[in-house]
Design a protein around this motif. Structure first.
Motif, PDB file in Angstrom:
ATOM      1  N   ALA A  99      17.776  23.322  37.920  1.00 62.78           N
ATOM      2  CA  ALA A  99      17.614  25.076  37.281  1.00 62.78           C
ATOM      3  C   ALA A  99      15.949  24.423  37.656  1.00 62.78           C
ATOM      4  CB  ALA A  99      16.799  23.936  35.997  1.00 62.78           C
ATOM      5  N   GLU A 100      14.476  23.215  37.897  1.00 62.24           N
ATOM      6  CA  GLU A 100      13.336  23.971  38.488  1.00 62.24           C
ATOM      7  C   GLU A 100      13.104  24.350  39.838  1.00 62.24           C
ATOM      8  OE1 GLU A 100      11.507  19.932  38.694  1.00 62.24           O
ATOM      9  OE2 GLU A 100       9.519  20.807  40.023  1.00 62.24           O
ATOM     10  N   HIS A 101      14.146  23.976  40.667  1.00 59.40           N
ATOM     11  CA  HIS A 101      13.757  24.685  42.187  1.00 59.40           C
ATOM     12  C   HIS A 101      15.119  25.443  42.263  1.00 59.40           C
ATOM     13  CE1 HIS A 101      12.941  19.875  42.705  1.00 59.40           C
ATOM     14  NE2 HIS A 101      11.468  21.001  43.575  1.00 59.40           N
ATOM     15  N   GLU A 102      15.912  26.317  41.021  1.00 59.86           N
ATOM     16  CA  GLU A 102      16.825  27.763  41.254  1.00 59.86           C
ATOM     17  C   GLU A 102      17.570  27.150  42.460  1.00 59.86           C
ATOM     18  OE1 GLU A 102      14.476  30.678  40.544  1.00 59.86           O
ATOM     19  OE2 GLU A 102      13.847  29.943  38.471  1.00 59.86           O
ATOM     20  N   ASP A 103      18.226  25.835  42.933  1.00 55.79           N
ATOM     21  CA  ASP A 103      18.946  25.843  44.201  1.00 55.79           C
ATOM     22  C   ASP A 103      20.634  26.393  42.673  1.00 55.79           C
ATOM     23  OD1 ASP A 103      17.426  24.171  44.919  1.00 55.79           O
ATOM     24  OD2 ASP A 103      17.362  22.449  44.068  1.00 55.79           O
ATOM     25  N   ALA A 146      19.380  32.229  36.352  1.00 60.36           N
ATOM     26  CA  ALA A 146      18.609  31.862  37.373  1.00 60.36           C
ATOM     27  C   ALA A 146      18.843  31.462  38.260  1.00 60.36           C
ATOM     28  CB  ALA A 146      16.785  32.131  36.463  1.00 60.36           C
ATOM     29  N   LEU A 147      19.836  31.222  38.088  1.00 62.01           N
ATOM     30  CA  LEU A 147      20.928  29.994  39.110  1.00 62.01           C
ATOM     31  C   LEU A 147      22.283  31.002  39.412  1.00 62.01           C
ATOM     32  CD1 LEU A 147      21.170  26.810  36.669  1.00 62.01           C
ATOM     33  CD2 LEU A 147      18.770  27.537  38.608  1.00 62.01           C
ATOM     34  N   ASN A 148      22.439  29.921  40.706  1.00 65.53           N
ATOM     35  CA  ASN A 148      23.494  30.618  41.103  1.00 65.53           C
ATOM     36  C   ASN A 148      24.798  29.355  40.623  1.00 65.53           C
ATOM     37  OD1 ASN A 148      22.275  29.701  42.881  1.00 65.53           O
ATOM     38  ND2 ASN A 148      23.462  30.950  44.849  1.00 65.53           N
ATOM     39  N   TRP A 149      25.380  29.280  39.717  1.00 62.72           N
ATOM     40  CA  TRP A 149      25.755  28.653  39.245  1.00 62.72           C
ATOM     41  C   TRP A 149      27.722  28.997  39.132  1.00 62.72           C
ATOM     42  CZ3 TRP A 149      28.178  28.812  34.387  1.00 62.72           C
ATOM     43  CH2 TRP A 149      28.179  29.432  33.714  1.00 62.72           C
ATOM     44  N   CYS A 150      28.885  27.649  39.029  1.00 56.35           N
ATOM     45  CA  CYS A 150      30.561  28.005  38.962  1.00 56.35           C
ATOM     46  C   CYS A 150      30.638  26.860  38.715  1.00 56.35           C
ATOM     47  CB  CYS A 150      30.564  28.780  40.405  1.00 56.35           C
ATOM     48  SG  CYS A 150      32.431  28.236  40.521  1.00 56.35           S
ATOM     49  N   TRP A 236      28.717  43.843  27.995  1.00 57.58           N
ATOM     50  CA  TRP A 236      29.314  43.351  28.560  1.00 57.58           C
ATOM     51  C   TRP A 236      28.878  42.686  29.500  1.00 57.58           C
ATOM     52  CZ3 TRP A 236      33.325  42.221  25.243  1.00 57.58           C
ATOM     53  CH2 TRP A 236      33.340  43.012  24.164  1.00 57.58           C
ATOM     54  N   GLY A 237      29.425  41.076  30.035  1.00 57.70           N
ATOM     55  CA  GLY A 237      29.397  40.742  31.128  1.00 57.70           C
ATOM     56  C   GLY A 237      30.981  40.306  30.902  1.00 57.70           C
ATOM     57  N   GLY A 238      31.437  39.798  32.582  1.00 62.71           N
ATOM     58  CA  GLY A 238      32.697  39.858  33.045  1.00 62.71           C
ATOM     59  C   GLY A 238      32.739  39.968  34.863  1.00 62.71           C
ATOM     60  N   GLY A 239      33.044  38.627  35.056  1.00 61.20           N
ATOM     61  CA  GLY A 239      33.803  38.363  37.055  1.00 61.20           C
ATOM     62  C   GLY A 239      32.685  38.528  37.595  1.00 61.20           C
ATOM     63  N   SER A 240      32.280  38.986  38.339  1.00 63.18           N
ATOM     64  CA  SER A 240      30.804  38.455  38.963  1.00 63.18           C
ATOM     65  C   SER A 240      29.223  38.767  38.477  1.00 63.18           C
ATOM     66  CB  SER A 240      30.319  38.513  40.165  1.00 63.18           C
ATOM     67  OG  SER A 240      30.370  39.774  40.839  1.00 63.18           O
ATOM     68  N   HIS A 241      27.950  38.465  38.358  1.00 58.67           N
ATOM     69  CA  HIS A 241      26.809  39.141  38.073  1.00 58.67           C
ATOM     70  C   HIS A 241      26.256  38.009  39.219  1.00 58.67           C
ATOM     71  CE1 HIS A 241      28.772  38.835  34.491  1.00 58.67           C
ATOM     72  NE2 HIS A 241      28.322  39.516  33.788  1.00 58.67           N
ATOM     73  N   HIS A 242      25.060  38.929  39.280  1.00 55.10           N
ATOM     74  CA  HIS A 242      23.895  38.732  40.498  1.00 55.10           C
ATOM     75  C   HIS A 242      22.905  37.600  39.520  1.00 55.10           C
ATOM     76  CE1 HIS A 242      26.546  41.969  42.286  1.00 55.10           C
ATOM     77  NE2 HIS A 242      25.314  41.600  42.837  1.00 55.10           N
ATOM     78  N   THR A 243      22.030  36.745  40.949  1.00 55.10           N
ATOM     79  CA  THR A 243      20.975  35.509  39.924  1.00 55.10           C
ATOM     80  C   THR A 243      19.835  37.238  39.421  1.00 55.10           C
ATOM     81  OG1 THR A 243      20.561  35.433  42.187  1.00 55.10           O
ATOM     82  CG2 THR A 243      21.565  34.295  41.095  1.00 55.10           C
ATOM     83  N   THR A 244      19.022  36.416  38.726  1.00 56.50           N
ATOM     84  CA  THR A 244      17.369  37.033  38.462  1.00 56.50           C
ATOM     85  C   THR A 244      16.853  35.276  39.020  1.00 56.50           C
ATOM     86  OG1 THR A 244      17.270  36.102  36.378  1.00 56.50           O
ATOM     87  CG2 THR A 244      17.932  38.092  36.324  1.00 56.50           C
ATOM     88  N   GLY A 245      15.527  35.809  38.650  1.00 60.44           N
ATOM     89  CA  GLY A 245      14.190  34.321  38.802  1.00 60.44           C
ATOM     90  C   GLY A 245      14.498  34.968  41.068  1.00 60.44           C
ATOM     91  N   ASN A 246      13.343  33.246  41.326  1.00 61.32           N
ATOM     92  CA  ASN A 246      13.132  33.734  42.734  1.00 61.32           C
ATOM     93  C   ASN A 246      14.199  33.885  43.519  1.00 61.32           C
ATOM     94  OD1 ASN A 246      10.656  32.469  41.272  1.00 61.32           O
ATOM     95  ND2 ASN A 246      11.464  30.476  41.624  1.00 61.32           N
ATOM     96  N   ASN A 247      15.632  33.548  43.266  1.00 60.14           N
ATOM     97  CA  ASN A 247      16.600  34.012  44.144  1.00 60.14           C
ATOM     98  C   ASN A 247      17.242  34.907  43.563  1.00 60.14           C
ATOM     99  OD1 ASN A 247      16.342  31.668  46.414  1.00 60.14           O
ATOM    100  ND2 ASN A 247      17.265  30.545  44.840  1.00 60.14           N
TER     101      ASN A 247
END
Lengths: 422, 422
Positions: A99-103, A146-150, A236-247
């Motif tokens: 979280a801290e490094h937004e990895d 803020a993260l790209n996670w899966c 509504w959300g669904g499928g793919s999303h886009h990150t916010t934050g530094n990345n």
């Protein structure tokens, strides 16, 4: 329409596809990123494949944080009661450091769904609450994208045995892999293309529903009779999303599989009864036949035929765990539902049926929700909690009605299927 | 004298003994302590056994930090050059967190000794140096015995193949387990008693040598002709030790197996040539036929028939890696030596032969060394460095002579065996 006909791929080819999907569709790894893989020790082979795919995609550093069901169980069985409020150190660090490094982060969740069935529920709850509290910085970043996670959930032996109790351990595992490959679309020649089309379709559905701006959804059928108010400007959300934050701007798909579209319930405008259509595995305990009553958004009674104590303790976590943080729609014809299997695992089962979640809401389910202070989000109907727990209310019996801003009603789902075309 | 005759124990019984030894003799776990187990994914079964033994002994929390050779290799092969100075996050935290809380720690080291043989040595060195720097807080505590820690090295498939290259993988693993159980005294009916006696004997030897206060040791034989000065008030270590710090007084045995007694060389009084009697595995690379020349404590030349670049880069780490931090005596009749096996692993091989280590010295090898500032320790002859690397110079050919404070000489070892009785 069939996208790509399932082909005669070998097990290894499907496994490669699965790993490739996890990196390219799931976390959507950006070259130069660090990737943390959280996995069970039993997943070692897949972790290695995924790590190689990540380096191929330009990862800077791939680390694994491994867990093991036996150690989880041994702790809950043996550790002194008062020590259970201590969060596991390394695990906590692993998440909060991401979280801290937004990895980028990929979770492989293969826990035995009934691992902790013989443990005193108050011990389970104590450990679970400590863990959720300690991970707050991580969940804070997740809830604003803020993260790209899966999250993926590859088969494991103990889990496969729960799904196929009449097969031998090896056969059960094989059957489960077979089902999983189909469900995550790893059994086709071009899984990346299949996922691009799948995510495009989910995007159309969520855009349609967002544009509708229903003031409430009404669920009826299978013992459920529930009105879920939706706040103004819900998304509504669904499928793919886009990150916010530094990345900002990375496209990722937080769950593989995913078949749902979901949005923000109003934390004070939920009324009626929700009866679960499938069992829920929470903290390693199966909870069956959940029935929950809501008044003005708040749970006023909850029962279950098994695991009631765990259910009650989960709801008692904090004020937000008495209220909804998500409402999601999944057609009954989804591939997971069509498999006819019950996975006892939220990632699969929530994508087989419409569902609700108590607890923490996703900030991006409200226009401007990511940027506003939490207090404003809550004032506008968003919910906050230490927990976020989905359970299933959808089935072939459920009808969903949308209440339009003007007060008129229209069908959203009939007998578990979409009542509109996009 | 045979302590306890090896019995017809089953594999599982020997494995239980091994786990019990790790907890009771190795880390000497105190009830209420947290234990971190650092292990390879391949060691899962043993980790689970050890975790259960730890809870049985009153552990508060047992956590595992897992590693995997494949991921290490994949990083060194694939990661961008400039990223190798980044220490692996979770691993670094795991160690330094143990140090911060002065918890118990057990390492299981089963890395393939030749894992990184095809990697550019400068890449290996870059990653290794970053790791050592990041772990400085941990090593700081280890060098003053502030933690109860232990290293064991259970067999793994790839490693067993190096030792028994002509056997099938399964046979090699079985042979290696068989040899390991004997060497760690897990094959006897009462391993705890066997270890109590073994540690008592090592204590007698180290007390004898400490009382002698030799001003130097002279090693001759097998190509080695080396004089190692010893500082005044040096203390010999060996067998079990007691913690200092907040958990002062816990008895632990830092290595299983351990056959050595060791003390502090004077960082400026080492002269002559040291020729290695066995290959050294360092950072996943085998270095063979090491020959190093010392002048006034400093390495002035170093060569090897294989791995010379890695050797040179290791020595070049800092000033302290040019000087000795440990000198250790092991009789050639030690059980490991008698096994006739070469393990390509320091934990086994250093306990089969007398050895020296370049780099960081143990503070408890000098009277008052734990409490004094590092500068004073260095002034008195102690050494400091990022690294601590042992290699073997002992064999059946080596004679060791002790120089008494008055200048007279007496035999300490003849042809690799003790020349005195305790």
């Amino acid at each position: 329409m069939t996208l790509t006909a399932p082909s005669k791929l070998t097990f290894q080819q499907k496994l490669e596809n699965y790993a490739e999907l996890a990196i390219k569709i799931g976390v959507g790894l950006k070259p130069g990123q660090r990737l943390l893989i959280g996995a069970d020790v039993e997943n070692a082979e897949l972790v290695r494949l995924v790590a190689q795919k990540a380096y191929d995609a330009g990862a800077r550093l791939v680390e694994a944080h491994w867990e093991d069901d036996f150690l989880t169980l041994a702790r809950l069985k043996n550790a002194p009661e008062e020590s259970l409020t201590e969060a596991v150190h390394v695990q906590t660090f692993a998440l909060n450091d991401v979280a801290e490094h937004e990895d980028a982060v990929l979770w492989m969740r293969s826990t035995d769904p009934d691992l902790l069935k013989d443990i005193d529920p108050s011990r389970v709850n104590k450990a679970q609450t400590a863990m959720m509290k300690a991970r707050a910085p991580y969940y804070g970043k997740v809830m604003v994208n803020a993260l790209n996670w899966c999250i993926i959930a590859p088969p494991s032996k103990a889990w496969a045995q729960r799904i196929f109790p009449h097969l031998s351990p090896d056969e059960a595992l094989e059957q489960m892999w077979d089902a999983s490959f189909k469900i995550v679309r790893a059994d086709v020649e071009n899984p990346l293309e299949a996922w691009a089309q799948h995510n495009a379709r989910l995007r159309k559905v969520r855009e349609y529903l967002t544009q509708k701006q229903y003031s409430a959804l009404e669920f009826k059928g299978g013992g459920t009779d529930l009105s879920v108010g939706l706040p103004e400007k819900h998304v509504w959300g669904g499928g793919s999303h886009h990150t916010t934050g530094n990345n900002a701007g990375l496209e990722f798909t937080a769950n593989i599989p995913t078949e749902e579209v979901w949005t923000l319930p109003h934390r004070e405008r939920v009324n009626g009864v929700a009866r679960a259509s499938k069992p829920l595995s929470y903290s390693g305990v199966l909870i069956t036949d959940i029935e929950v009553h809501f008044e003005d958004g708040r749970i006023v009674s909850a029962k279950a035929s098994k695991g009631q104590e765990v259910l009650e303790q989960m709801i008692a976590t904090d004020e937000g765990s008495h209220r909804l943080g998500e409402v999601a729609l999944v057609p009954h014809s989804s591939p997971i539902s069509q498999s006819g299997l019950l996975f006892y695992n939220t990632l699969y089962d929530e994508n087989a049926a419409s569902h609700i979640a108590i607890g923490r809401a996703y900030r991006h389910n409200l226009e401007g929700g990511v940027e506003m202070p939490l207090e404003d989000f809550v004032t506008l109907g968003g919910n906050d909690s230490l927990v976020h727990v989905d359970w299933m209310i959808g089935s072939s019996e459920i009808d969903v009605t949308g209440v339009l801003p003007g007060g008129s009603r229209e069908a959203v789902m009939v007998k578990g299927e979409w009542a509109f075309k996009v």
